[in-house]
Design a protein around this motif. Structure first.
Motif, PDB file in Angstrom:
ATOM      1  N   VAL A 161       0.879  -1.172   0.000  1.00 44.96           N
ATOM      2  CA  VAL A 161       0.000   0.000   0.000  1.00 44.96           C
ATOM      3  C   VAL A 161       0.916   1.221   0.000  1.00 44.96           C
ATOM      4  O   VAL A 161       1.728   1.404   0.907  1.00 44.96           O
ATOM      5  CB  VAL A 161      -0.929   0.022   1.221  1.00 44.96           C
ATOM      6  N   THR A 162       0.781   2.048  -1.036  1.00 42.54           N
ATOM      7  CA  THR A 162       1.743   3.119  -1.280  1.00 42.54           C
ATOM      8  C   THR A 162       1.043   4.471  -1.337  1.00 42.54           C
ATOM      9  O   THR A 162      -0.043   4.592  -1.903  1.00 42.54           O
ATOM     10  CB  THR A 162       2.471   2.888  -2.621  1.00 42.54           C
ATOM     11  N   VAL A 163       1.679   5.490  -0.750  1.00 38.52           N
ATOM     12  CA  VAL A 163       1.242   6.867  -0.951  1.00 38.52           C
ATOM     13  C   VAL A 163       2.353   7.620  -1.671  1.00 38.52           C
ATOM     14  O   VAL A 163       3.527   7.265  -1.573  1.00 38.52           O
ATOM     15  CB  VAL A 163       0.895   7.593   0.371  1.00 38.52           C
ATOM     16  N   ILE A 164       1.978   8.655  -2.407  1.00 41.68           N
ATOM     17  CA  ILE A 164       2.926   9.521  -3.097  1.00 41.68           C
ATOM     18  C   ILE A 164       3.033  10.812  -2.297  1.00 41.68           C
ATOM     19  O   ILE A 164       2.022  11.429  -1.967  1.00 41.68           O
ATOM     20  CB  ILE A 164       2.460   9.838  -4.533  1.00 41.68           C
ATOM     21  N   ALA A 165       4.249  11.211  -1.966  1.00 44.41           N
ATOM     22  CA  ALA A 165       4.460  12.418  -1.169  1.00 44.41           C
ATOM     23  C   ALA A 165       5.473  13.313  -1.860  1.00 44.41           C
ATOM     24  O   ALA A 165       6.184  12.891  -2.769  1.00 44.41           O
ATOM     25  CB  ALA A 165       4.951  12.048   0.234  1.00 44.41           C
ATOM     26  N   GLY A 166       5.532  14.566  -1.430  1.00 39.79           N
ATOM     27  CA  GLY A 166       6.505  15.483  -2.004  1.00 39.79           C
ATOM     28  C   GLY A 166       5.987  16.898  -2.064  1.00 39.79           C
ATOM     29  O   GLY A 166       4.789  17.158  -1.910  1.00 39.79           O
ATOM     30  N   GLN A 167       6.898  17.837  -2.294  1.00 43.04           N
ATOM     31  CA  GLN A 167       6.558  19.246  -2.402  1.00 43.04           C
ATOM     32  C   GLN A 167       5.557  19.467  -3.528  1.00 43.04           C
ATOM     33  O   GLN A 167       5.581  18.771  -4.547  1.00 43.04           O
ATOM     34  CB  GLN A 167       7.835  20.051  -2.671  1.00 43.04           C
ATOM     35  N   SER A 168       4.682  20.445  -3.365  1.00 46.01           N
ATOM     36  CA  SER A 168       3.725  20.763  -4.408  1.00 46.01           C
ATOM     37  C   SER A 168       4.452  21.228  -5.668  1.00 46.01           C
ATOM     38  O   SER A 168       5.390  22.011  -5.607  1.00 46.01           O
ATOM     39  CB  SER A 168       2.785  21.867  -3.911  1.00 46.01           C
ATOM     40  N   GLY A 169       4.031  20.704  -6.809  1.00 45.97           N
ATOM     41  CA  GLY A 169       4.598  21.119  -8.081  1.00 45.97           C
ATOM     42  C   GLY A 169       5.706  20.251  -8.618  1.00 45.97           C
ATOM     43  O   GLY A 169       6.254  20.537  -9.679  1.00 45.97           O
ATOM     44  N   VAL A 214      -2.288   1.859  -4.594  1.00 42.24           N
ATOM     45  CA  VAL A 214      -1.671   3.181  -4.508  1.00 42.24           C
ATOM     46  C   VAL A 214      -2.751   4.214  -4.251  1.00 42.24           C
ATOM     47  O   VAL A 214      -3.792   4.222  -4.919  1.00 42.24           O
ATOM     48  CB  VAL A 214      -0.911   3.528  -5.812  1.00 42.24           C
ATOM     49  N   ALA A 215      -2.520   5.102  -3.275  1.00 39.67           N
ATOM     50  CA  ALA A 215      -3.469   6.171  -2.994  1.00 39.67           C
ATOM     51  C   ALA A 215      -3.462   7.158  -4.144  1.00 39.67           C
ATOM     52  O   ALA A 215      -2.398   7.562  -4.615  1.00 39.67           O
ATOM     53  CB  ALA A 215      -3.112   6.872  -1.688  1.00 39.67           C
ATOM     54  N   ASP A 216      -4.651   7.552  -4.596  1.00 42.06           N
ATOM     55  CA  ASP A 216      -4.752   8.439  -5.758  1.00 42.06           C
ATOM     56  C   ASP A 216      -4.638   9.904  -5.380  1.00 42.06           C
ATOM     57  O   ASP A 216      -5.007  10.789  -6.146  1.00 42.06           O
ATOM     58  CB  ASP A 216      -6.061   8.183  -6.512  1.00 42.06           C
ATOM     59  N   THR A 217      -4.141  10.186  -4.196  1.00 39.29           N
ATOM     60  CA  THR A 217      -3.944  11.564  -3.769  1.00 39.29           C
ATOM     61  C   THR A 217      -2.639  11.649  -3.007  1.00 39.29           C
ATOM     62  O   THR A 217      -2.282  10.732  -2.267  1.00 39.29           O
ATOM     63  CB  THR A 217      -5.106  12.044  -2.876  1.00 39.29           C
ATOM     64  N   PRO A 218      -1.866  12.695  -3.199  1.00 34.39           N
ATOM     65  CA  PRO A 218      -0.600  12.818  -2.479  1.00 34.39           C
ATOM     66  C   PRO A 218      -0.793  12.851  -0.972  1.00 34.39           C
ATOM     67  O   PRO A 218      -1.797  13.358  -0.469  1.00 34.39           O
ATOM     68  CB  PRO A 218      -0.035  14.155  -2.989  1.00 34.39           C
TER      69      PRO A 218
END
Length: 293
Positions: A161-169, A214-218
């Motif tokens: 189960v994965t999330v996507i993270a990081g600075q906006s842009g 995978v989560a469809d939102t950061p």
């Protein structure tokens, strides 16, 4: 009773995936009485009645959870960090890493837009890459075309189960779209005046991708150390965990204590100085945090 995982929550219904099928369920009334809020990612026990209506009966203990976006039981976070537009910020990357480590989530670092850098700029980023790999982190390097690093990224997704993270842009939504084009998530260009992108995603759902979810939102909308205690911070730096075992004093904060193995490792070049400086900055931030009542 069948067991499954909540992959979507919408209008009071929970969509539970179990053995390749998805069932629309409602939560039992006693969840509200017990002040239990069901989250996407929860592992639950459910039943289907004669009318094919589903009811969630029980929820398993969570290993972790995020508040924004609300999601539970995350295995790993892919931290997307551009090296230019916006520029690479080691301090911000380390903040993400600390938050992820504190939640018992495995981090994977993805550096994008390498092809837009000069040779000197690429050499600098390669140096950072070696530093983080030496600490045990997985680092994927890609170009301005997100697709170029997709094969390597997709190899990490199976059974996770994965999330996507990081600075906006930095291209989080672009990466999700490239991984699964039918998502068609909205993306926005970086604001030239602000030097950052706009937030474009507004909901959370777990999507089947490459054998995983995978989560469809950061993730990690809030980057404040709201619950992390100062004495827990050293455990969120792998190199401090390793060298801290050899400090003279148990519970050493590696700041002013004598015979500190961590400070010695920094002086010897075994720990990158910028990582240690970030640690001290985070430590001061947590120690000066106003108490919450």
């Amino acid at each position: 009773m069948p067991i499954g995982k909540i992959i979507k929550s919408l209008s009071g219904f929970y969509y539970v995936q179990s053995e390749g099928s998805v069932y629309q369920c409602k939560g039992r009334g006693n969840f509200r009485k017990k002040k239990i809020t069901l989250l996407v990612g929860d592992d639950v026990t459910f039943e289907m009645d004669q009318n094919e209506e589903g009811y969630i009966l029980d929820v398993q203990p969570r290993k972790n959870e995020l508040v924004r976006p609300p999601i539970a039981n995350i295995d790993q976070a892919i931290i997307v960090s551009s090296v230019v537009e916006p520029d690479f910020k080691p301090l911000l990357l380390d903040r993400f890493l600390v938050l992820i480590e504190s939640m018992n989530i495995e981090p994977i670092i993805v550096l994008t837009k390498m092809d837009l850098l000069s040779e000197d700029g690429q050499a600098s980023i390669e140096s950072y890459k070696k530093d983080y790999e030496a600490l045990g982190y997985q680092v994927v390097v890609g170009s301005s075309k997100i697709e170029d690093s997709l094969h390597e990224v997709s190899s990490y997704l199976e059974d996770k189960v994965t999330v996507i993270a990081g600075q906006s842009g930095v291209g989080k939504s672009s990466m999700l779209n490239a991984l699964k084009p039918q998502l068609d998530l909205e993306t926005n260009d970086i604001s030239k005046s602000l030097g950052r992108g706009k937030h474009t995603t507004r909901h959370v759902e777990l999507i089947d991708m490459y054998g995983g979810l995978v989560a469809d939102t950061p993730g990690f909308s809030s980057l404040e150390f709201q619950t992390l205690e100062y004495d827990e911070l050293p455990d969120c730096f792998p190199e401090l965990r390793e060298h801290g075992e050899y400090c003279k004093f148990r519970g050493c904060l590696h700041k002013k204590e004598p015979k500190c193995a961590v400070k010695e490792a920094v002086q010897n070049g075994d720990i990158p100085e910028y990582r240690y400086e970030h640690y001290l900055q985070f430590l001061e931030e947590i120690q000066n945090r106003k108490p919450r009542y």
